[in-house]
Design a protein around this motif. Structure first.
Motif, PDB file in Angstrom:
ATOM      1  N   LYS A 151       0.832  -1.205   0.000  1.00  0.00           N
ATOM      2  CA  LYS A 151       0.000   0.000   0.000  1.00  0.00           C
ATOM      3  C   LYS A 151       0.866   1.253   0.000  1.00  0.00           C
ATOM      4  O   LYS A 151       0.568   2.237  -0.684  1.00  0.00           O
ATOM      5  CB  LYS A 151      -0.932  -0.003   1.212  1.00  0.00           C
ATOM      6  CG  LYS A 151      -1.955   1.118   1.196  1.00  0.00           C
ATOM      7  CD  LYS A 151      -2.935   0.996   2.352  1.00  0.00           C
ATOM      8  CE  LYS A 151      -3.974   2.108   2.308  1.00  0.00           C
ATOM      9  NZ  LYS A 151      -4.934   2.004   3.437  1.00  0.00           N
ATOM     10  N   LYS A 152       1.963   1.230   0.772  1.00  0.00           N
ATOM     11  CA  LYS A 152       2.872   2.379   0.819  1.00  0.00           C
ATOM     12  C   LYS A 152       3.510   2.627  -0.542  1.00  0.00           C
ATOM     13  O   LYS A 152       3.892   3.754  -0.857  1.00  0.00           O
ATOM     14  CB  LYS A 152       3.971   2.144   1.858  1.00  0.00           C
ATOM     15  CG  LYS A 152       3.484   2.105   3.291  1.00  0.00           C
ATOM     16  CD  LYS A 152       4.653   1.868   4.239  1.00  0.00           C
ATOM     17  CE  LYS A 152       4.177   1.770   5.685  1.00  0.00           C
ATOM     18  NZ  LYS A 152       5.314   1.496   6.609  1.00  0.00           N
ATOM     19  N   MET A 153       3.649   1.565  -1.322  1.00  0.00           N
ATOM     20  CA  MET A 153       4.266   1.688  -2.644  1.00  0.00           C
ATOM     21  C   MET A 153       3.216   1.788  -3.746  1.00  0.00           C
ATOM     22  O   MET A 153       3.480   1.466  -4.908  1.00  0.00           O
ATOM     23  CB  MET A 153       5.183   0.492  -2.906  1.00  0.00           C
ATOM     24  CG  MET A 153       6.375   0.426  -1.981  1.00  0.00           C
ATOM     25  SD  MET A 153       7.545  -0.816  -2.515  1.00  0.00           S
ATOM     26  CE  MET A 153       8.526  -0.991  -1.040  1.00  0.00           C
ATOM     27  N   ASN A 154       2.023   2.215  -3.363  1.00  0.00           N
ATOM     28  CA  ASN A 154       0.947   2.424  -4.342  1.00  0.00           C
ATOM     29  C   ASN A 154       0.650   1.176  -5.169  1.00  0.00           C
ATOM     30  O   ASN A 154       0.404   1.244  -6.366  1.00  0.00           O
ATOM     31  CB  ASN A 154       1.295   3.589  -5.279  1.00  0.00           C
ATOM     32  CG  ASN A 154       1.419   4.899  -4.525  1.00  0.00           C
ATOM     33  OD1 ASN A 154       0.961   5.014  -3.392  1.00  0.00           O
ATOM     34  ND2 ASN A 154       2.044   5.880  -5.145  1.00  0.00           N
ATOM     35  N   ARG A 155       0.738   0.018  -4.504  1.00  0.00           N
ATOM     36  CA  ARG A 155       0.398  -1.275  -5.114  1.00  0.00           C
ATOM     37  C   ARG A 155       1.352  -1.696  -6.231  1.00  0.00           C
ATOM     38  O   ARG A 155       0.981  -2.468  -7.116  1.00  0.00           O
ATOM     39  CB  ARG A 155      -1.046  -1.270  -5.631  1.00  0.00           C
ATOM     40  CG  ARG A 155      -2.083  -1.113  -4.544  1.00  0.00           C
ATOM     41  CD  ARG A 155      -3.504  -1.108  -5.065  1.00  0.00           C
ATOM     42  NE  ARG A 155      -3.804   0.098  -5.816  1.00  0.00           N
ATOM     43  CZ  ARG A 155      -4.035   0.123  -7.115  1.00  0.00           C
ATOM     44  NH1 ARG A 155      -3.997  -0.987  -7.828  1.00  0.00           N
ATOM     45  NH2 ARG A 155      -4.322   1.251  -7.733  1.00  0.00           N
ATOM     46  N   MET A 156       2.574  -1.199  -6.215  1.00  0.00           N
ATOM     47  CA  MET A 156       3.576  -1.669  -7.175  1.00  0.00           C
ATOM     48  C   MET A 156       3.885  -3.138  -6.895  1.00  0.00           C
ATOM     49  O   MET A 156       3.889  -3.573  -5.744  1.00  0.00           O
ATOM     50  CB  MET A 156       4.852  -0.843  -7.068  1.00  0.00           C
ATOM     51  CG  MET A 156       4.694   0.598  -7.508  1.00  0.00           C
ATOM     52  SD  MET A 156       4.381   0.731  -9.276  1.00  0.00           S
ATOM     53  CE  MET A 156       4.213   2.522  -9.424  1.00  0.00           C
ATOM     54  N   ASP A 157       4.170  -3.896  -7.949  1.00  0.00           N
ATOM     55  CA  ASP A 157       4.365  -5.336  -7.801  1.00  0.00           C
ATOM     56  C   ASP A 157       5.814  -5.721  -7.517  1.00  0.00           C
ATOM     57  O   ASP A 157       6.082  -6.600  -6.702  1.00  0.00           O
ATOM     58  CB  ASP A 157       3.890  -6.057  -9.068  1.00  0.00           C
ATOM     59  CG  ASP A 157       2.418  -5.810  -9.345  1.00  0.00           C
ATOM     60  OD1 ASP A 157       1.621  -5.934  -8.403  1.00  0.00           O
ATOM     61  OD2 ASP A 157       2.074  -5.487 -10.494  1.00  0.00           O
ATOM     62  N   ILE A 158       6.746  -5.068  -8.208  1.00  0.00           N
ATOM     63  CA  ILE A 158       8.167  -5.415  -8.098  1.00  0.00           C
ATOM     64  C   ILE A 158       8.979  -4.132  -7.978  1.00  0.00           C
ATOM     65  O   ILE A 158       8.669  -3.129  -8.636  1.00  0.00           O
ATOM     66  CB  ILE A 158       8.634  -6.221  -9.333  1.00  0.00           C
ATOM     67  CG1 ILE A 158       7.875  -7.550  -9.414  1.00  0.00           C
ATOM     68  CG2 ILE A 158      10.139  -6.471  -9.300  1.00  0.00           C
ATOM     69  CD1 ILE A 158       8.101  -8.313 -10.708  1.00  0.00           C
ATOM     70  N   VAL A 159      10.008  -4.174  -7.124  1.00  0.00           N
ATOM     71  CA  VAL A 159      10.886  -3.014  -6.974  1.00  0.00           C
ATOM     72  C   VAL A 159      12.327  -3.418  -7.250  1.00  0.00           C
ATOM     73  O   VAL A 159      12.735  -4.550  -7.004  1.00  0.00           O
ATOM     74  CB  VAL A 159      10.783  -2.392  -5.562  1.00  0.00           C
ATOM     75  CG1 VAL A 159       9.427  -1.761  -5.367  1.00  0.00           C
ATOM     76  CG2 VAL A 159      11.056  -3.429  -4.482  1.00  0.00           C
TER      77      VAL A 159
END
Length: 252
Positions: A151-159
């Motif tokens: 949620k903190k990463m705006n629902r990004m899947d992979i970093v």
């Protein structure tokens, strides 16, 4: 004619569906069954799109095998419970088969629907795992985002390179949004892109019509697609639509 209730149908299906292994196990089996050469780092780097498609298709095929295996005890238990009763109330084999199929049809339809929903719900997670696995094969450090921080990463899947950098210094990270297909409501499922974030969209969709390509550009997105999709004439000159094979070098 005998008609089964939803709870009676569920009693046949629930144990069978639980027998289908979790996505990560099916994926590992899919990877293990591939030719070793196809998974060598240098080969993956140079044929990223091909290997991505190969692993994805193999995982789907493995799921279908487990789906068929799960159907067998459903049929067996149904026959054990209702076969004698149906046979006793029918006059000949033709009538028996007809009655049997009529009663079993709702079970079969429900089984197909539930396994189809299971496959669709797993497709996204499996796609993320495959992407991480292949990028790491190429020597690129990356992680799937944990549920606790997604949620903190705006629902990004992979970093890239990891969650710690993405959280503390997002301007030094890269973010991937993995969408197995881009359906009609694809824009609503996209993560919110922060101004200073470098974000790429990845999809295995075979159908990227011209209008959808324009919508992707309107959202200031770069999307990576299968090499053969990018090769379509109307996409060739759209520089925001890129070959999946270019992803590893673009992430370095």
């Amino acid at each position: 004619m005998l008609e089964l209730t939803e709870s009676e149908i569920a009693a046949f299906l629930d144990p069978a569906l639980k027998s289908i292994p979790p996505p990560i196990k099916i994926l590992q089996e899919s990877i293990d069954s591939l030719p070793f050469k196809k998974l060598e780092p240098e080969y993956v780097k140079n044929h990223f799109s091909e290997v991505m498609e190969l692993v994805t298709d193999n995982a789907f095929a493995k799921f279908k095998v487990y789906q068929r295996m799960a159907s067998r005890p459903v049929i067996q238990k149904f026959m054990e419970k209702y076969g004698p009763e149906i046979e006793a109330n029918t006059k000949n084999q033709k009538e028996f088969v007809s009655e049997l199929l009529d009663i079993f049809m709702p079970v079969a339809v429900s089984f197909e629907f539930r396994t189809s929903q299971m496959r669709k719900s797993r497709a996204g997670t499996t796609f993320e795992h495959i992407t991480v696995f292949l990028l790491q094969k190429c020597g690129i450090k990356c992680e799937r985002t944990a549920k606790s921080v997604r949620k903190k990463m705006n629902r990004m899947d992979i970093v890239i390179p990891n969650q710690e950098v993405a959280l503390k210094k997002p301007d030094q990270a890269k973010f991937l949004s993995c969408k197995h297909t881009l359906r009609e409501r694809w824009k609503q499922a996209l993560p919110e892109k922060n101004r200073n974030w470098v974000m790429y969209l990845i999809t295995m969709d075979d159908d990227i019509p011209d209008q959808k390509a324009k919508e992707i550009n309107d959202h200031n997105l770069i999307v990576y697609v299968k090499d053969q999709v990018k090769a379509k004439s109307y996409l060739a000159k759209k520089d925001w639509i890129r070959k999946l094979s270019d992803l590893p070098k673009d992430l370095r």
